[in-house]
Design a protein around this motif. Structure first.
Motif, PDB file in Angstrom:
ATOM      1  N   LYS A  47      62.643 -18.292 -31.642  1.00 17.44           N
ATOM      2  CA  LYS A  47      62.831 -19.670 -32.488  1.00 17.44           C
ATOM      3  C   LYS A  47      63.733 -19.252 -33.674  1.00 17.44           C
ATOM      4  O   LYS A  47      64.222 -18.281 -33.845  1.00 17.44           O
ATOM      5  CB  LYS A  47      61.757 -20.372 -33.097  1.00 17.44           C
ATOM      6  CG  LYS A  47      60.777 -19.462 -33.584  1.00 17.44           C
ATOM      7  CD  LYS A  47      59.924 -20.111 -34.628  1.00 17.44           C
ATOM      8  CE  LYS A  47      59.446 -19.392 -36.018  1.00 17.44           C
ATOM      9  NZ  LYS A  47      58.462 -20.130 -36.663  1.00 17.44           N
ATOM     10  N   ILE A 195      64.520 -33.178 -37.126  1.00  9.82           N
ATOM     11  CA  ILE A 195      64.449 -32.868 -35.804  1.00  9.82           C
ATOM     12  C   ILE A 195      65.643 -33.534 -34.936  1.00  9.82           C
ATOM     13  O   ILE A 195      65.782 -34.899 -35.280  1.00  9.82           O
ATOM     14  CB  ILE A 195      63.253 -33.361 -35.407  1.00  9.82           C
ATOM     15  CG1 ILE A 195      61.910 -33.159 -35.999  1.00  9.82           C
ATOM     16  CG2 ILE A 195      63.161 -33.583 -33.924  1.00  9.82           C
ATOM     17  CD1 ILE A 195      60.542 -33.529 -35.879  1.00  9.82           C
TER      18      ILE A 195
ATOM     19  N   ARG B  35      57.725 -31.343 -23.421  1.00 10.44           N
ATOM     20  CA  ARG B  35      56.861 -32.095 -24.820  1.00 10.44           C
ATOM     21  C   ARG B  35      56.634 -30.659 -25.367  1.00 10.44           C
ATOM     22  O   ARG B  35      56.619 -30.463 -26.517  1.00 10.44           O
ATOM     23  CB  ARG B  35      55.584 -32.625 -24.086  1.00 10.44           C
ATOM     24  CG  ARG B  35      54.740 -32.915 -25.012  1.00 10.44           C
ATOM     25  CD  ARG B  35      53.523 -33.791 -24.532  1.00 10.44           C
ATOM     26  NE  ARG B  35      52.795 -33.224 -23.437  1.00 10.44           N
ATOM     27  CZ  ARG B  35      51.756 -32.885 -23.264  1.00 10.44           C
ATOM     28  NH1 ARG B  35      51.017 -33.255 -24.404  1.00 10.44           N
ATOM     29  NH2 ARG B  35      51.145 -32.382 -22.167  1.00 10.44           N
ATOM     30  N   GLY B  36      56.392 -29.644 -24.508  1.00  9.49           N
ATOM     31  CA  GLY B  36      56.038 -28.291 -25.110  1.00  9.49           C
ATOM     32  C   GLY B  36      56.940 -27.383 -25.888  1.00  9.49           C
ATOM     33  O   GLY B  36      58.124 -27.914 -25.620  1.00  9.49           O
ATOM     34  N   ALA B  37      56.616 -26.583 -26.569  1.00  8.12           N
ATOM     35  CA  ALA B  37      57.631 -25.731 -27.409  1.00  8.12           C
ATOM     36  C   ALA B  37      58.623 -25.013 -26.270  1.00  8.12           C
ATOM     37  O   ALA B  37      59.538 -24.257 -26.589  1.00  8.12           O
ATOM     38  CB  ALA B  37      56.861 -24.721 -28.526  1.00  8.12           C
ATOM     39  N   LYS B  42      52.181 -26.073 -21.623  1.00  5.69           N
ATOM     40  CA  LYS B  42      51.146 -27.180 -21.660  1.00  5.69           C
ATOM     41  C   LYS B  42      50.369 -27.351 -20.363  1.00  5.69           C
ATOM     42  O   LYS B  42      49.508 -27.952 -20.233  1.00  5.69           O
ATOM     43  CB  LYS B  42      52.111 -28.482 -21.888  1.00  5.69           C
ATOM     44  CG  LYS B  42      52.666 -28.436 -23.249  1.00  5.69           C
ATOM     45  CD  LYS B  42      51.480 -29.353 -24.272  1.00  5.69           C
ATOM     46  CE  LYS B  42      52.064 -29.224 -25.527  1.00  5.69           C
ATOM     47  NZ  LYS B  42      51.056 -29.307 -26.644  1.00  5.69           N
ATOM     48  N   ASP B 122      60.021 -29.550 -27.312  1.00  7.27           N
ATOM     49  CA  ASP B 122      59.409 -30.277 -28.208  1.00  7.27           C
ATOM     50  C   ASP B 122      59.908 -31.899 -28.281  1.00  7.27           C
ATOM     51  O   ASP B 122      60.284 -32.471 -29.429  1.00  7.27           O
ATOM     52  CB  ASP B 122      59.759 -29.732 -29.592  1.00  7.27           C
ATOM     53  CG  ASP B 122      59.171 -28.442 -29.982  1.00  7.27           C
ATOM     54  OD1 ASP B 122      57.754 -28.292 -29.639  1.00  7.27           O
ATOM     55  OD2 ASP B 122      59.635 -27.418 -30.346  1.00  7.27           O
ATOM     56  N   THR B 123      60.056 -32.141 -26.941  1.00  9.98           N
ATOM     57  CA  THR B 123      60.457 -33.510 -26.874  1.00  9.98           C
ATOM     58  C   THR B 123      59.641 -34.539 -25.890  1.00  9.98           C
ATOM     59  O   THR B 123      59.358 -34.265 -24.731  1.00  9.98           O
ATOM     60  CB  THR B 123      61.778 -33.624 -26.142  1.00  9.98           C
ATOM     61  OG1 THR B 123      62.714 -32.819 -26.756  1.00  9.98           O
ATOM     62  CG2 THR B 123      62.587 -34.924 -25.960  1.00  9.98           C
ATOM     63  N   GLN B 124      59.025 -35.457 -26.828  1.00  7.27           N
ATOM     64  CA  GLN B 124      57.821 -36.237 -26.041  1.00  7.27           C
ATOM     65  C   GLN B 124      58.367 -37.437 -25.724  1.00  7.27           C
ATOM     66  O   GLN B 124      58.922 -38.241 -26.386  1.00  7.27           O
ATOM     67  CB  GLN B 124      56.840 -36.177 -27.063  1.00  7.27           C
ATOM     68  CG  GLN B 124      55.653 -37.119 -26.274  1.00  7.27           C
ATOM     69  CD  GLN B 124      54.171 -36.677 -26.797  1.00  7.27           C
ATOM     70  OE1 GLN B 124      54.163 -36.253 -28.070  1.00  7.27           O
ATOM     71  NE2 GLN B 124      53.129 -37.017 -25.862  1.00  7.27           N
TER      72      GLN B 124
END
Lengths: 258, 402
Positions: A47, A195, B35-37, B42, B122-124
């Motif tokens: 990251k 974001i 959704r997960g990093a 997940k 990280d996109t839900q």
């Protein structure tokens, strides 16, 4: 644009487009690193180092409010997806310098080379990275480049070529002022990194990434990375409460804890 | 109407990544939303993949994918109190492997990136609606318009629900509970074991599993959701008992629990709608016939097909003809195998397999290895009679699997 002005009134008076270089590092996500049988599993997703995101956000805000340019520089791991995150936050282009292991001096040398050729108004870094934690990069680049440095900035104000910053030095806040060009390292308090939207992520894949190689022999070598573990004493005192309490006090005295 | 990309893949597990890779290889612009990093952060799976469909997608996957051990030993274990029956079938092969999804999916996501897929972590996805001849996907990172969505968002299929084509009911699911325990399996490096364990799930409808990884074992069980509801037990406590009963000691590296589709061929949800194709768990694709439990290869297979159909639809310039996906699935191993497993799927719904037969097997073998009446069929018959069953009903129950 109007929205930007409303959000950042402190930048309204700046009229000239500023060119900002922002350094960011691609690091292993420390929240995913696990200790297992005495070893660290560092083979985890990467990251942008936490405070470097604040530096990127600040660079983009300055770029947006002054109509300048924000250029990212990263040294070491040049993971494409992570670089794209910086681009999708609003950085215009990234110089990705790949190296084998290098110490902070090597990183500073590589970045100073780029900075000299770009000759920006401002260079931003995070106050420290979550892997190396030297906090040395900003000051070293400033030294190589021959400009002032402001570290641990929790806010910066620009007025023409004058920069004024609040330095977060627990327990005091120091207010300093100097003239551009300068190097600033920022703390996590300075802003909340945005974001990026999906559309910005899509657009980011069209932005330029210049890749370079940098070879250096580190002045300090990394011998090993070991987990810092605190071993429990595993002493269980059994018996009646009043007796055990006495024993506990004795035991704590023996350990020098009391 | 202008679109942001040719196709949005919702979900970055094996199904979604396969769909994205196959569509990108066909030259489509693909955005994958996870959704997960990172991919694999997940999802939960027992830990065994049959690699045939992965090899079709990535021919040299055996050399490059982070697989754990080839499964060369298939063990069945029936527990009844302190008695147990075990048998092991051994065969050297490289058809299936134990895997840790956090590694495998992450690897496949890098393959996807290399194939030109734009991944967004990280996109839900928080909603989806039909608009302007396509689908607008609503996310925490703003809206996104595409003519085609490939839904790979897992067992609870939120995208299908947002679009109003799917409702969930408890009997469609099992719950899987799993731990990864640090303990080096006592096996040669190039061998691995898969174990099915019956009789250790405290009367819940389901069974246990164990897969050996390189430096750890994955243990757990899958039980019907409604039986957890009926018996009011905590699955997190059950797994501790399960681990102790198996005699496994070591540091627990991971604990996870997840829903598993349990629908069977006749119970499958809608697999497509105009501008939408559904793959993997979201499409209820799971085979559990008492001998194999397969989901990952079906996810990869259905994803790969969906990606290819996406290219065809773009060529036709008609993204409503997703029925082509269904017919291609019917012609593929995915639907053939799910259909073939339908009978044994129904057989496994029979509570006798969990409540009666393990005891009967133990009792019969107990007699066979004792001094006394040792006529196998007679002992079995008498034992079954106690349960109000005959040999014919046993035969009938077993016939579901043939």
């Amino acid at each position: 644009m109007l929205a930007d002005l409303l959000i950042h009134p402190r930048l309204v008076r700046v009229e000239v487009g500023l060119n900002v270089v922002v350094g960011f590092k691609v690091v292993p996500d420390e929240t995913l690193i696990k200790v297992s049988s005495g070893k660290l599993d560092m083979n985890v997703a990467v990251k942008i180092s936490t405070y470097d995101k604040n530096a990127i956000e600040e660079a983009v805000r300055i770029k947006e409010s002054t109509g300048g340019k924000a250029i990212g520089v990263t040294v070491g791991n040049t993971d494409r997806k992570t670089i794209r995150e910086a681009l999708s936050m609003g950085v215009d282009e990234v110089v990705a310098i790949s190296t084998q292991y290098t110490d902070v001096l090597g990183t500073a040398t590589a970045i100073a080379e780029e900075v000299r050729s770009m000759n920006p108004d401002l260079v931003l870094f995070g106050e420290t990275t979550t892997d190396g934690s030297t906090s040395g990069l900003g000051p070293m680049v400033a030294e190589f480049w021959g400009v002032p440095v402001i570290t641990f900035a929790k806010s910066i104000k620009l007025d023409g070529k004058v920069i004024r910053a609040e330095r977060s030095l627990t327990p005091v806040v120091e207010i300093v002022e100097t003239e551009l060009p300068t190097v600033v390292t920022v703390t996590g308090e300075i802003n909340s990194p945005r974001i990026p939207t999906l559309r910005q992520i899509m657009e980011s894949s069209k932005k330029p990434v210049r890749t370079k190689e940098f070879k250096s022999s580190p002045m300090a070598s990394l011998d090993s990375v070991e987990p810092y573990l605190v071993q429990r004493k595993r002493i269980v005192l059994e018996g009646k409460t009043e007796e055990v309490v006495q024993k506990l006090i004795e035991a704590l005295r023996k350990e020098g804890a009391l | 109407m202008s679109f942001d990309a040719d196709v949005a893949v919702v979900g970055g597990g094996l199904g979604g990544l396969s769909a994205a890779i196959s569509a990108a290889k066909e030259g489509l612009s693909v955005v994958l939303l996870e959704r997960g990093a990172y991919s694999g952060s997940k999802n939960v799976s027992g830990g065994r993949i049959y690699v045939h469909s992965l090899l079709k997608l990535i021919p040299d996957a055996l050399e490059r994918a982070p697989l754990e051990r080839p499964i060369t030993r298939e063990t069945y274990e029936v527990r009844c109190g302190d008695r147990r029956v075990t048998f092991t079938f051994q065969k050297r092969n490289r058809d299936s492997f134990s895997v840790l999804r956090a590694k495998l999916d992450d690897w496949l996501s890098h393959e996807a990136e290399a194939a030109g897929v734009l991944t967004s972590f990280d996109t839900q996805v928080t909603g989806a609606r039909r608009e302007g001849g396509g689908i607008t996907v609503e996310t925490n990172r703003g809206e996104f318009k595409v003519p085609l969505v490939i839904e790979a968002d897992g067992v609870t299929a939120p995208t299908s629900r947002y679009l109003g084509i799917r409702r969930l009911t408890p009997e469609q699911f099992m719950v899987g509970v799993k731990e990864v325990v640090a303990t080096k399996p006592e096996l040669p490096e190039d061998e691995g074991e898969a174990k099915v364990v019956l009789g250790l799930t405290a009367g819940l409808k389901g069974g246990g599993f164990l897969y050996t990884n390189r430096e750890s074992v994955s243990i757990g069980f899958t039980v019907k959701v409604e039986s957890v509801q009926e018996k009011l037990v905590k699955t997190s406590e059950l797994i501790e008992d399960y681990r102790e009963s198996l005699g496994i000691e070591g540091e627990v590296l991971e604990y996870s629990a997840h829903l598993i589709p349990y629908m069977g061929y006749r119970g499958l949800p809608p697999l497509y709608a105009p501008n939408l194709m559904v793959v993997g768990d979201a499409a209820g694709m799971l085979i559990s016939d008492g001998f194999v439990i397969r989901g990952m290869d079906l996810a990869i297979g259905s994803g790969t097909i969906a990606g290819q159909v996406a290219a065809k639809l773009r060529e036709m310039n008609n993204f409503t003809r997703t029925d082509i996906y269904q017919s291609q699935l019917e012609d593929s191993f995915v639907m053939r195998d799910i259909k073939a497993a339908w009978k044994s799927f129904k057989g496994l719904s029979n509570p006798r397999f969990y409540e009666v037969y393990p005891q009967v097997i133990c009792d019969v073998l107990d007699s066979m290895f004792s001094v006394g009446d040792r006529r196998l069929l007679k002992v079995a018959q008498e034992r079954l009679r106690k349960e109000g069953l005959g040999l014919t009903s046993l035969a009938r129950d077993l016939l579901w699997f043939t």
